[in-house]
Design a protein around this motif. Structure first.
Motif, PDB file in Angstrom:
ATOM      1  N   ALA A 214      -6.416 -10.649  10.972  1.00 58.22           N
ATOM      2  CA  ALA A 214      -6.897 -10.074   9.644  1.00 58.22           C
ATOM      3  C   ALA A 214      -5.754  -9.631   8.502  1.00 58.22           C
ATOM      4  N   THR A 215      -6.115 -10.773   8.117  1.00 58.47           N
ATOM      5  CA  THR A 215      -4.989 -10.894   6.994  1.00 58.47           C
ATOM      6  C   THR A 215      -5.467 -11.104   5.420  1.00 58.47           C
ATOM      7  N   HIS A 216      -4.423  -9.714   4.335  1.00 53.83           N
ATOM      8  CA  HIS A 216      -5.414  -9.600   2.970  1.00 53.83           C
ATOM      9  C   HIS A 216      -4.676  -9.577   1.869  1.00 53.83           C
ATOM     10  N   GLY A 217      -5.340 -10.433   1.372  1.00 61.80           N
ATOM     11  CA  GLY A 217      -3.697 -11.473  -0.034  1.00 61.80           C
ATOM     12  C   GLY A 217      -4.860 -10.197  -1.091  1.00 61.80           C
ATOM     13  N   PHE A 218      -3.241 -10.294  -2.198  1.00 63.03           N
ATOM     14  CA  PHE A 218      -3.799  -9.662  -3.089  1.00 63.03           C
ATOM     15  C   PHE A 218      -3.186 -10.201  -4.226  1.00 63.03           C
TER      16      PHE A 218
ATOM     17  N   VAL B 176       6.909  -1.608 -12.556  1.00 55.84           N
ATOM     18  CA  VAL B 176       5.641  -1.306 -11.563  1.00 55.84           C
ATOM     19  C   VAL B 176       5.535  -2.102 -10.253  1.00 55.84           C
ATOM     20  N   ARG B 177       6.055  -0.818  -8.686  1.00 59.69           N
ATOM     21  CA  ARG B 177       5.965  -1.879  -7.573  1.00 59.69           C
ATOM     22  C   ARG B 177       4.896  -1.283  -7.059  1.00 59.69           C
ATOM     23  N   ILE B 178       4.648  -2.354  -6.465  1.00 62.14           N
ATOM     24  CA  ILE B 178       2.733  -2.065  -5.072  1.00 62.14           C
ATOM     25  C   ILE B 178       3.347  -1.906  -3.634  1.00 62.14           C
ATOM     26  N   HIS B 179       3.633  -1.811  -3.329  1.00 68.15           N
ATOM     27  CA  HIS B 179       3.470  -1.417  -2.402  1.00 68.15           C
ATOM     28  C   HIS B 179       2.807  -1.611  -0.695  1.00 68.15           C
ATOM     29  N   LEU B 180       1.779  -1.888  -0.624  1.00 68.98           N
ATOM     30  CA  LEU B 180       1.097  -2.000   0.270  1.00 68.98           C
ATOM     31  C   LEU B 180       0.722  -2.318   1.329  1.00 68.98           C
TER      32      LEU B 180
ATOM     33  N   VAL C  65       0.215   7.332  -6.264  1.00 66.77           N
ATOM     34  CA  VAL C  65       0.936   6.249  -7.527  1.00 66.77           C
ATOM     35  C   VAL C  65       1.947   7.516  -8.119  1.00 66.77           C
ATOM     36  N   GLU C  66       3.394   7.274  -7.892  1.00 64.34           N
ATOM     37  CA  GLU C  66       4.300   8.082  -8.537  1.00 64.34           C
ATOM     38  C   GLU C  66       4.902   7.432  -9.220  1.00 64.34           C
ATOM     39  N   ARG C  67       5.398   8.420 -10.475  1.00 66.72           N
ATOM     40  CA  ARG C  67       5.508   7.558 -11.621  1.00 66.72           C
ATOM     41  C   ARG C  67       7.122   8.354 -12.134  1.00 66.72           C
ATOM     42  N   ASN C  68       7.577   7.715 -12.473  1.00 71.54           N
ATOM     43  CA  ASN C  68       9.305   8.682 -12.955  1.00 71.54           C
ATOM     44  C   ASN C  68       9.281   7.543 -14.387  1.00 71.54           C
ATOM     45  N   GLY C  69       9.335   8.056 -15.304  1.00 69.96           N
ATOM     46  CA  GLY C  69       9.158   7.341 -16.190  1.00 69.96           C
ATOM     47  C   GLY C  69       8.754   6.188 -16.879  1.00 69.96           C
ATOM     48  N   ASN C  70       9.525   5.352 -16.860  1.00 70.27           N
ATOM     49  CA  ASN C  70       8.844   4.189 -17.297  1.00 70.27           C
ATOM     50  C   ASN C  70       8.627   2.979 -15.560  1.00 70.27           C
ATOM     51  N   GLU C  71       8.386   3.114 -14.715  1.00 76.28           N
ATOM     52  CA  GLU C  71       8.834   3.197 -12.653  1.00 76.28           C
ATOM     53  C   GLU C  71       7.503   3.621 -12.550  1.00 76.28           C
ATOM     54  N   VAL C  72       6.714   3.010 -12.424  1.00 79.10           N
ATOM     55  CA  VAL C  72       5.291   2.623 -11.117  1.00 79.10           C
ATOM     56  C   VAL C  72       5.840   2.193  -9.977  1.00 79.10           C
ATOM     57  N   ASP C  73       5.651   3.505  -8.510  1.00 74.93           N
ATOM     58  CA  ASP C  73       5.594   2.636  -7.382  1.00 74.93           C
ATOM     59  C   ASP C  73       4.276   3.642  -6.857  1.00 74.93           C
ATOM     60  N   VAL C  74       3.555   2.259  -6.675  1.00 77.24           N
ATOM     61  CA  VAL C  74       2.139   2.325  -5.955  1.00 77.24           C
ATOM     62  C   VAL C  74       2.316   2.248  -4.262  1.00 77.24           C
ATOM     63  N   TYR C  75       1.842   3.051  -3.829  1.00 80.11           N
ATOM     64  CA  TYR C  75       1.615   2.844  -2.129  1.00 80.11           C
ATOM     65  C   TYR C  75       0.371   3.095  -1.596  1.00 80.11           C
ATOM     66  N   GLY C  76       0.368   1.724  -1.618  1.00 80.94           N
ATOM     67  CA  GLY C  76      -1.405   1.842  -1.078  1.00 80.94           C
ATOM     68  C   GLY C  76      -1.645   0.853   0.082  1.00 80.94           C
ATOM     69  N   VAL C  77      -3.353   1.284   0.248  1.00 79.00           N
ATOM     70  CA  VAL C  77      -3.918   0.410   1.370  1.00 79.00           C
ATOM     71  C   VAL C  77      -4.151  -0.600   1.405  1.00 79.00           C
ATOM     72  N   ALA C  78      -4.505  -1.877   2.647  1.00 81.47           N
ATOM     73  CA  ALA C  78      -5.499  -2.302   2.498  1.00 81.47           C
ATOM     74  C   ALA C  78      -6.110  -2.673   3.380  1.00 81.47           C
TER      75      ALA C  78
ATOM     76  N   THR D 208       3.854  -3.949   5.877  1.00 72.84           N
ATOM     77  CA  THR D 208       3.854  -3.467   4.597  1.00 72.84           C
ATOM     78  C   THR D 208       4.785  -4.707   3.736  1.00 72.84           C
ATOM     79  N   SER D 209       4.351  -5.231   3.077  1.00 70.17           N
ATOM     80  CA  SER D 209       4.732  -6.350   1.492  1.00 70.17           C
ATOM     81  C   SER D 209       5.028  -4.743   0.259  1.00 70.17           C
ATOM     82  N   THR D 210       5.987  -5.411  -0.864  1.00 66.05           N
ATOM     83  CA  THR D 210       5.752  -4.670  -2.168  1.00 66.05           C
ATOM     84  C   THR D 210       6.178  -6.112  -3.469  1.00 66.05           C
ATOM     85  N   LEU D 211       5.258  -5.920  -4.127  1.00 65.62           N
ATOM     86  CA  LEU D 211       4.850  -6.205  -5.232  1.00 65.62           C
ATOM     87  C   LEU D 211       5.770  -5.971  -6.118  1.00 65.62           C
ATOM     88  N   GLU D 212       6.803  -6.626  -6.651  1.00 67.05           N
ATOM     89  CA  GLU D 212       7.377  -6.165  -8.481  1.00 67.05           C
ATOM     90  C   GLU D 212       6.773  -6.501  -9.619  1.00 67.05           C
TER      91      GLU D 212
END
Ligand code: K7E
Ligand code: CUA
Length: 622
Positions: A565-569, A552-556, A514-527, A585-589
């Motif tokens: 082997a598809t995953h949902g979030f 919040v940006r979740i990069h999965l 998780v990278e935080r920059n002020g009130n911007e949060v980037d999550v670099y995750g795996v499923a 890789t997809s991003t939810l913002e």
């Protein structure tokens, strides 16, 4: 007495014969029918482990989606969202597709066009028009996902008459259905003829970048442009388009736009316009390169056609174009060669809004008018010189010989067909195996689902002299056009290749962060089966904690490189859900503006431990 006995005997024998005839007729009838049913069922039966011979890629009308079927089984394989968000695939929820949709929530998709090379479907991309919101989209057929959507600008008023591609997909032609003032500005309808225009957008598509562009637009009189087709071979430089409302009616169109006995087919030489535009012969209008027929008298012509035609289709050999009458119950066959001759000799009868008019009698080759056939809409072709027309009103498909006009066969459809689609039907070499009629109604053919019935499709075997109706199936709204392509021309990928350089991707669970920059949060995750790792440093790696108001940006990245082997979030009660396909890789913002505790979970069943695949999103109050 004797005569009476004889009479009775004769009557008895006749009655006996009659019973026998009825019995046998009935018996053999039943036998034939059973035999027939069996042979029809066999034609569409695909044994387990085997596949259909063709893909049918069908427009979903105002559902804004593409429907994928297997032919001949008519089994629906997939819905591909194009203009409409789709929670099943997360389309319109993840950042990229949401931006591509541009805030629109629907589209009206009528005509699919598979990309072509040399006049044959090449199976790489499919283009889709949006009559509802003036757009064109491209679907990558290696992934069956929408990769680009372009808005055609405010000059357009519903690109119904597209999309049709030229022989090598040089252009994707998108003629407008509704005329509008240039730029869509307010203008009184009293000035319709003077101020309103019908526009054709000539789009291009870069296959490497997977991006559209508009090369130029053509400004035509404010007629309604209904359908178009690109030429082939000898007519490869041309586009033909049907028109209606040459009356310039602005109200009560059903009456006022059906006054003239003749409307027009507009013929455009795109090659000449391309050259003219390259030489700077255009006007810059609203950021578009605009060409006008008055300045390009060598490139835009029209030929009269019986009133209010609907479809126009170019024959596989490119020598003729056939208009379907809609209000005049006939098909009109025109000759390109004769049209070219008239153009060459400047044999014009008139001029309308700067467009030279060709003489009908000299360009028209034949009118085909099968008795009682009403409401012809569209034409398809086989490999043996035959045309197939759908008849909306008399509810049938008519097969006829293009060379002679002779009607060969007529078969009912169930009911009210719009388009039909023949196997490889828009190419230089249709295969003449199957035809699907895409019907606007089904009446009572299927179990009722209330006041609005499903639409339907009929499958015909067209390989013989006579067409054989093989089966009918209900479909989702609303079938307009479809194209059928040989299955082996497509080569869909099984998963996205691992790519360490891909932006925002993470391939090892230890690297999830998780990278935080002020009130911007980037999550670099795996499923992967069956866990999310969103922050490897945390003692609870499947939990994200953010502050109220954070962006919040979740990069999965789905690191299961394995087919299907598809995953949902999904975030519970947050109205958010997206999907990552294998290797993707997809991003939810989103803005975490609701301070609460939200369970999150995998929304796509992926393993026996799918129910365990979850975590929490904690939004701490300010
Ligand atoms: Cu449905 Cu092609 Cu829009 Cu005819 S159109 S039916
Ligand atoms: Cu991953 Cu269900």
């Amino acid at each position: 007495m004797k005569t009476n006995r004889i009479t009775f005997a004769i009557i008895g024998i006749l009655a006996g014969l009659l019973v026998a005839v009825i019995f046998f007729a009935d018996f053999t009838g039943d036998g034939d029918e059973a035999q027939d049913t069996r042979s029809k069922a066999e034609k569409v039966y695909i044994p387990y482990g085997e596949h259909d011979d063709y893909y049918m890629l069908a427009s979903g009308g105002h559902s804004g989606q593409l429907f994928v079927y297997g032919i001949p089984s008519m089994r629906k394989i997939r819905t591909v969202p194009i203009f409409t968000p789709d929670p099943a695939t997360g389309y319109g929820f993840d950042k990229e597709s949401k931006e591509m949709l541009g805030g629109y929530t629907w589209g009206d998709f009528h005509h699919p066009a598979i990309s072509e090379t040399d006049g044959e479907y090449d199976g790489e991309f499919l283009f889709a028009n949006d009559v509802g919101n003036n757009r064109v989209a491209a679907v990558d057929l290696s992934t069956f996902t929408t990769v680009d959507i372009m808005h055609l600008g405010d000059n357009m008023g519903g690109p119904h008459a597209g999309v049709f591609v030229t022989e090598n997909t040089e252009y994707i032609a998108l003629p407008t259905r509704f005329s509008r003032p240039i730029g869509g500005e307010y203008e009184s309808l009293d000035k319709f003829e003077e101020k309103y225009r019908g526009i054709v957008s000539m789009a291009t598509f870069d296959r490497d970048k997977k991006e559209f562009d508009t090369a130029f637009q053509i400004s035509l009189p404010p007629w309604s442009y209904d359908l178009s087709d690109a030429g082939k071979g000898m007519s490869g430089d041309w586009i033909v388009m049907t028109t209606y409302n040459t009356e310039f009616a602005t109200t009560n169109l059903e009456i006022n736009a059906s006054q003239n006995d003749r409307d027009y087919i507009v013929m455009i030489n795109w090659k000449r316009l391309e050259e003219a535009v390259a030489n700077g012969q255009y006007e810059e209008v609203n950021g578009e390169k605009m060409v006008d027929p008055r300045d390009h008298k060598d490139a835009i012509f029209a030929v009269p056609v019986a009133k209010s035609p609907h479809g126009v289709d170019v024959t596989p050999d490119g020598t003729r174009f056939i208009a379907a009458g809609k209000l005049a119950p006939m098909m009109t066959v025109f000759s390109f060669e004769k049209a070219f001759e008239a153009i060459e000799n400047e044999n014009f009868t008139d001029e309308e809004h700067g467009i030279p008019i060709l003489p009908y009698d000299e360009v028209m080759e034949r009118e085909v008018d099968p008795p009682g056939a009403l409401g012809p809409l569209h034409t398809q072709f086989d490999d043996r010189g035959n045309a197939y027309n759908t008849m909306f009103i008399s509810s049938e498909v008519v097969k006829w010989d293009i060379e002679t006009g002779e009607v060969i066969d007529r078969q009912p459809s169930y009911f009210a067909p719009g388009h039909a689609s023949a196997t490889e039907g828009d190419t230089k070499s249709p295969t003449g195996e199957w035809l699907v009629a895409l019907n606007k109604m089904a009446k009572e053919n299927f179990l009722s689902v209330g006041p609005s019935h499903p639409e339907s499709m009929d499958l015909y075997d067209i390989s013989g002299e006579k067409m054989e109706h093989v089966m009918a199936a209900p479909v989702d709204p609303e079938p307009h056009y479809a194209q059928m392509i040989k299955a082996d021309k497509l080569n869909p990928i099984r998963y996205y290749e691992k790519d360490e350089n891909r932006e925002n991707s993470v391939w090892n669970q230890e690297d999830a962060r998780v990278e935080r920059n002020g009130n911007e949060v980037d999550v670099y995750g795996v499923a992967f089966r069956s866990r999310f790792v969103l922050d490897a440093q945390s003692e609870r790696p499947d939990v994200i904690e953010v502050n109220e108001g954070d962006t919040v940006r979740i990069h999965l990245t789905n690191i299961d490189i394995d087919q299907d082997a598809t995953h949902g979030f999904a975030i519970n009660d947050y109205d958010l859900n997206f999907e990552v396909q294998p290797g993707e890789t997809s991003t939810l913002e989103f803005v975490a503006d609701k301070a609460k505790t939200y369970p999150l979970y995998c929304s796509n069943f992926c393993s026996a431990l799918h129910q365990e695949m979850g975590g929490y999103l904690l939004v701490k109050p300010k």
